[in-house]
Motif scaffolding. Structure first.
Motif, PDB file in Angstrom:
ATOM      1  N   ILE A  58       0.883  -1.166   0.000  1.00 10.83           N
ATOM      2  CA  ILE A  58       0.000   0.000   0.000  1.00 10.83           C
ATOM      3  C   ILE A  58       0.916   1.211   0.000  1.00 10.83           C
ATOM      4  CG2 ILE A  58      -1.891   1.204   1.142  1.00 10.83           C
ATOM      5  CD1 ILE A  58      -2.297  -1.420   2.803  1.00 10.83           C
ATOM      6  N   GLY A  59       0.781   2.093  -0.996  1.00  6.18           N
ATOM      7  CA  GLY A  59       1.744   3.177  -1.062  1.00  6.18           C
ATOM      8  C   GLY A  59       1.289   4.432  -1.770  1.00  6.18           C
ATOM      9  N   ILE A  60       2.283   5.305  -1.929  1.00  7.02           N
ATOM     10  CA  ILE A  60       2.094   6.625  -2.519  1.00  7.02           C
ATOM     11  C   ILE A  60       2.963   6.724  -3.770  1.00  7.02           C
ATOM     12  CG2 ILE A  60       2.491   9.101  -2.149  1.00  7.02           C
ATOM     13  CD1 ILE A  60       2.171   8.487   0.890  1.00  7.02           C
ATOM     14  N   ASN A  61       2.387   7.253  -4.836  1.00  2.45           N
ATOM     15  CA  ASN A  61       3.131   7.547  -6.051  1.00  2.45           C
ATOM     16  C   ASN A  61       3.039   9.059  -6.250  1.00  2.45           C
ATOM     17  OD1 ASN A  61       3.913   8.122  -8.700  1.00  2.45           O
ATOM     18  ND2 ASN A  61       3.122   6.184  -9.488  1.00  2.45           N
ATOM     19  N   LYS A  62       4.060   9.784  -5.790  1.00  2.97           N
ATOM     20  CA  LYS A  62       4.048  11.252  -5.898  1.00  2.97           C
ATOM     21  C   LYS A  62       4.308  11.715  -7.332  1.00  2.97           C
ATOM     22  CE  LYS A  62       3.170  13.136  -1.914  1.00  2.97           C
ATOM     23  NZ  LYS A  62       2.039  13.981  -1.694  1.00  2.97           N
ATOM     24  N   VAL A  63       4.979  10.897  -8.133  1.00  2.00           N
ATOM     25  CA  VAL A  63       5.261  11.273  -9.515  1.00  2.00           C
ATOM     26  C   VAL A  63       3.960  11.458 -10.284  1.00  2.00           C
ATOM     27  CG1 VAL A  63       6.313  10.499 -11.682  1.00  2.00           C
ATOM     28  CG2 VAL A  63       7.539  10.190  -9.525  1.00  2.00           C
ATOM     29  N   ASP A  64       3.025  10.523 -10.116  1.00  2.00           N
ATOM     30  CA  ASP A  64       1.739  10.590 -10.821  1.00  2.00           C
ATOM     31  C   ASP A  64       0.595  11.070  -9.922  1.00  2.00           C
ATOM     32  OD1 ASP A  64       2.886   9.663 -13.179  1.00  2.00           O
ATOM     33  OD2 ASP A  64       2.601   7.570 -12.595  1.00  2.00           O
ATOM     34  N   THR A  65       0.908  11.504  -8.713  1.00  2.00           N
ATOM     35  CA  THR A  65      -0.060  12.012  -7.744  1.00  2.00           C
ATOM     36  C   THR A  65      -1.221  11.051  -7.545  1.00  2.00           C
ATOM     37  OG1 THR A  65       0.476  14.196  -8.643  1.00  2.00           O
ATOM     38  CG2 THR A  65      -1.214  14.116  -6.969  1.00  2.00           C
ATOM     39  N   ARG A  66      -0.897   9.856  -7.102  1.00  2.00           N
ATOM     40  CA  ARG A  66      -1.931   8.866  -6.827  1.00  2.00           C
ATOM     41  C   ARG A  66      -1.444   7.872  -5.775  1.00  2.00           C
ATOM     42  NH1 ARG A  66      -1.952   5.523 -12.515  1.00  2.00           N
ATOM     43  NH2 ARG A  66       0.283   5.190 -12.656  1.00  2.00           N
TER      44      ARG A  66
END
Length: 163
Positions: A58-66
């Motif tokens: 479960i995580g964060i993708n800051k590059v694609d803002t999702r």
């Protein structure tokens, strides 16, 4: 409430362990979860090996803002999402979508992408995630420890990526 998600899957077959090691860097542990920094996505994540050797991230993708939730199950369990519909239920809140096949050595699965990069924090007070694939019994996954894990992800996110 029923929501629709896209199960976007990227093939991992053929990716060397060295390239995976360069993407994921250990940060610590909290609540029974490993906390990792994903340098490619500029986000932190929780990872746990569940019952039946199912891997959950479960995580964060800051590059694609999702945000995302990734599930990989041993191929021997017979969970093949190819062309089938899947449902993800989190304590009664349902998400539905169409699965696209992914395989990595001896595993199948993929990513549930959410348009909210803070999706991980929405899970911190939840208890059970249930994965339903056509033709299979539901697989219930305990979310025990996600509150401590989410706090560690916040700390990791600030320390590693400044947000």
């Amino acid at each position: 409430m029923k929501r629709t998600f896209t199960l976007a899957l990227a093939a991992l077959a053929g990716i060397s362990t060295a390239s995976l090691a360069q993407t994921f860097e250990p940060y610590g542990e909290a609540g029974g979860w490993r906390v990792l920094a994903n340098t490619k996505m500029q986000g932190c994540l929780l990872e746990k090996r569940m019952q039946d050797n199912i891997d959950l991230q479960i995580g964060i993708n800051k590059v694609d803002t999702r945000g995302y939730l990734a599930i990989f199950a041993p191929a021997s369990l017979g969970i093949s999402p190819e062309g089938g519909s899947m449902m993800l239920d989190v304590d009664g809140e349902s998400y539905t979508g169409t699965a696209v096949d992914i395989e990595r050595p001896d595993y199948v699965g993929g990513y549930f992408w959410f348009n909210n990069p803070d999706f991980i924090y929405d899970l911190e007070n939840k208890n059970t995630l249930t994965l339903m694939v056509e033709g299979r019994d539901p697989i219930a996954i305990s979310l025990e420890g996600t509150k401590a894990g989410a706090a560690a992800v916040r700390e990791c996110q600030e320390a590693r990526f400044g947000s």
